[in-house]
Design an enzyme around this catalytic site. Sequence first.
Site, PDB file in Angstrom:
ATOM      1  N   PRO A   1       0.810  -1.217   0.000  1.00 65.43           N
ATOM      2  CA  PRO A   1       0.000   0.000   0.000  1.00 65.43           C
ATOM      3  C   PRO A   1       0.848   1.275   0.000  1.00 65.43           C
ATOM      4  O   PRO A   1       0.361   2.333  -0.390  1.00 65.43           O
ATOM      5  CB  PRO A   1      -0.821  -0.098   1.285  1.00 65.43           C
ATOM      6  CG  PRO A   1      -0.560  -1.432   1.868  1.00 65.43           C
ATOM      7  CD  PRO A   1       0.561  -2.078   1.152  1.00 65.43           C
TER       8      PRO A   1
ATOM      9  N   GLU B   1       0.118  -7.816   8.414  1.00 69.72           N
ATOM     10  CA  GLU B   1       0.250  -6.385   8.715  1.00 69.72           C
ATOM     11  C   GLU B   1       1.383  -5.761   7.924  1.00 69.72           C
ATOM     12  O   GLU B   1       1.515  -4.550   7.846  1.00 69.72           O
ATOM     13  CB  GLU B   1       0.480  -6.187  10.218  1.00 69.72           C
ATOM     14  CG  GLU B   1      -0.789  -5.961  11.009  1.00 69.72           C
ATOM     15  CD  GLU B   1      -1.968  -6.802  10.544  1.00 69.72           C
ATOM     16  OE1 GLU B   1      -2.916  -6.223   9.976  1.00 69.72           O
ATOM     17  OE2 GLU B   1      -1.945  -8.036  10.741  1.00 69.72           O
TER      18      GLU B   1
ATOM     19  N   ARG C   1      -1.027  -7.496 -21.503  1.00 68.92           N
ATOM     20  CA  ARG C   1      -1.684  -6.923 -22.677  1.00 68.92           C
ATOM     21  C   ARG C   1      -0.737  -6.140 -23.569  1.00 68.92           C
ATOM     22  O   ARG C   1      -1.034  -5.903 -24.740  1.00 68.92           O
ATOM     23  CB  ARG C   1      -2.809  -5.965 -22.249  1.00 68.92           C
ATOM     24  CG  ARG C   1      -3.924  -6.593 -21.477  1.00 68.92           C
ATOM     25  CD  ARG C   1      -4.916  -5.536 -21.045  1.00 68.92           C
ATOM     26  NE  ARG C   1      -5.442  -4.796 -22.185  1.00 68.92           N
ATOM     27  CZ  ARG C   1      -6.393  -5.249 -22.990  1.00 68.92           C
ATOM     28  NH1 ARG C   1      -6.933  -6.436 -22.775  1.00 68.92           N
ATOM     29  NH2 ARG C   1      -6.812  -4.527 -24.001  1.00 68.92           N
TER      30      ARG C   1
ATOM     31  N   ASP D   1      -6.319   1.835 -26.787  1.00 72.73           N
ATOM     32  CA  ASP D   1      -6.882   1.735 -25.442  1.00 72.73           C
ATOM     33  C   ASP D   1      -6.782   3.069 -24.730  1.00 72.73           C
ATOM     34  O   ASP D   1      -5.826   3.808 -24.917  1.00 72.73           O
ATOM     35  CB  ASP D   1      -6.157   0.658 -24.617  1.00 72.73           C
ATOM     36  CG  ASP D   1      -6.784  -0.713 -24.811  1.00 72.73           C
ATOM     37  OD1 ASP D   1      -7.945  -0.764 -25.244  1.00 72.73           O
ATOM     38  OD2 ASP D   1      -6.107  -1.702 -24.541  1.00 72.73           O
TER      39      ASP D   1
HETATM   40  C1  JBZ Z   1      -1.897  -3.139  -2.035  1.00 73.40           C
HETATM   41  C2  JBZ Z   1      -0.039  -6.551   3.614  1.00 73.40           C
HETATM   42  O1  JBZ Z   1      -0.343  -6.967   2.364  1.00 73.40           O
HETATM   43  C3  JBZ Z   1      -0.960  -6.054   1.562  1.00 73.40           C
HETATM   44  C4  JBZ Z   1      -2.067  -5.350   2.026  1.00 73.40           C
HETATM   45  C5  JBZ Z   1      -2.657  -4.405   1.233  1.00 73.40           C
HETATM   46  C6  JBZ Z   1      -2.157  -4.139  -0.020  1.00 73.40           C
HETATM   47  C7  JBZ Z   1      -1.068  -4.869  -0.479  1.00 73.40           C
HETATM   48  C8  JBZ Z   1      -0.467  -5.826   0.300  1.00 73.40           C
HETATM   49  S1  JBZ Z   1      -0.663  -4.303  -2.019  1.00 73.40           S
HETATM   50  N1  JBZ Z   1      -2.588  -3.183  -0.933  1.00 73.40           N
HETATM   51  C9  JBZ Z   1      -2.084  -2.212  -3.151  1.00 73.40           C
HETATM   52  O2  JBZ Z   1      -1.569  -2.462  -4.219  1.00 73.40           O
HETATM   53  O3  JBZ Z   1      -2.748  -1.216  -2.962  1.00 73.40           O
END
Ligand code: JBZ
Length: 255
Positions: free
Chosen positions: A96, A123, A161, A176
């Site tokens: 994230p 986590e 793709r 695209d």
């Molecule tokens: C991602 C902890 O593992 C995660 C949790 C959420 C997450 C990812 C990996 S990768 N969100 C994203 O690409 O937004």
Amino acid sequence: MEGRDEALKIDIVTIFPRMVEGPLAEGIVGRAIERGLLDIRVHDLRAYTTDRHRLVDDMPFGGGPGMVLKPEPLFAAVDHIRAERGSPAAVILTSPDGRRFTHADGVRLSVLGHIVVLCGRYEGIDERVRENLATEAISIGDYVLSGGELPALVITDAVARLVPGVVGDEESVSRDSFARGLLDYPQYTRPAEYRGMGVPPVLLSGHHRDIERWRRREALARTLERRPDLMADVTLDPEDQALLKELLARPERSK
Ligand code: JBZ
């Protein structure tokens, strides 16, 4: 098998291999794998553990809630991939807090020849993986997910793709929406009237120049209305610029 020697290699490392194997077997990506254009392997992270309980996670040093993905199985998985498949040009950690994935990243990754995607879980993941194993971290967007498997599929699909031959019609790839920088124009098919709902008459007119101009205007109008942020990066030919000027001069559209 066509293109076999230039197949794009993608290795996905996950604790839930079945979560990614199913989707990859379907549709355009599934077909491309069958045709030898993509060489995708899914690795069960647990197979790279060495302890009796096959543990992939552990408690965070310093305390706190939740579990953290251990470094050893991830390093071992990439060692295995390197030995079996050669050195990847990129090791992507789905996270994230990674950089937001865009079409431009898809283009960049599609020409690397071999990429690894490590799916985050729990986590988080031991920071040494991020610092010393991954070459980059990628996020697909700002929402909470349970893990990196769906992001890995998103990245794989977008990259696949762009490999020549994967999408039958190369013209459709270059047209695209995010390749052109504009949203798509609206599409219609038969019947020409359905429950009292018609179709823009120009599309039934057979006048190809008019149809082309209408589509460009609609694509511009929708982008302006729905994704004005995209307009900053778009390159418009003189005809587009004229259409845009017309649109901007016009009173409010009802879309
Ligand atoms: C991602 C902890 O593992 C995660 C949790 C959420 C997450 C990812 C990996 S990768 N969100 C994203 O690409 O937004």
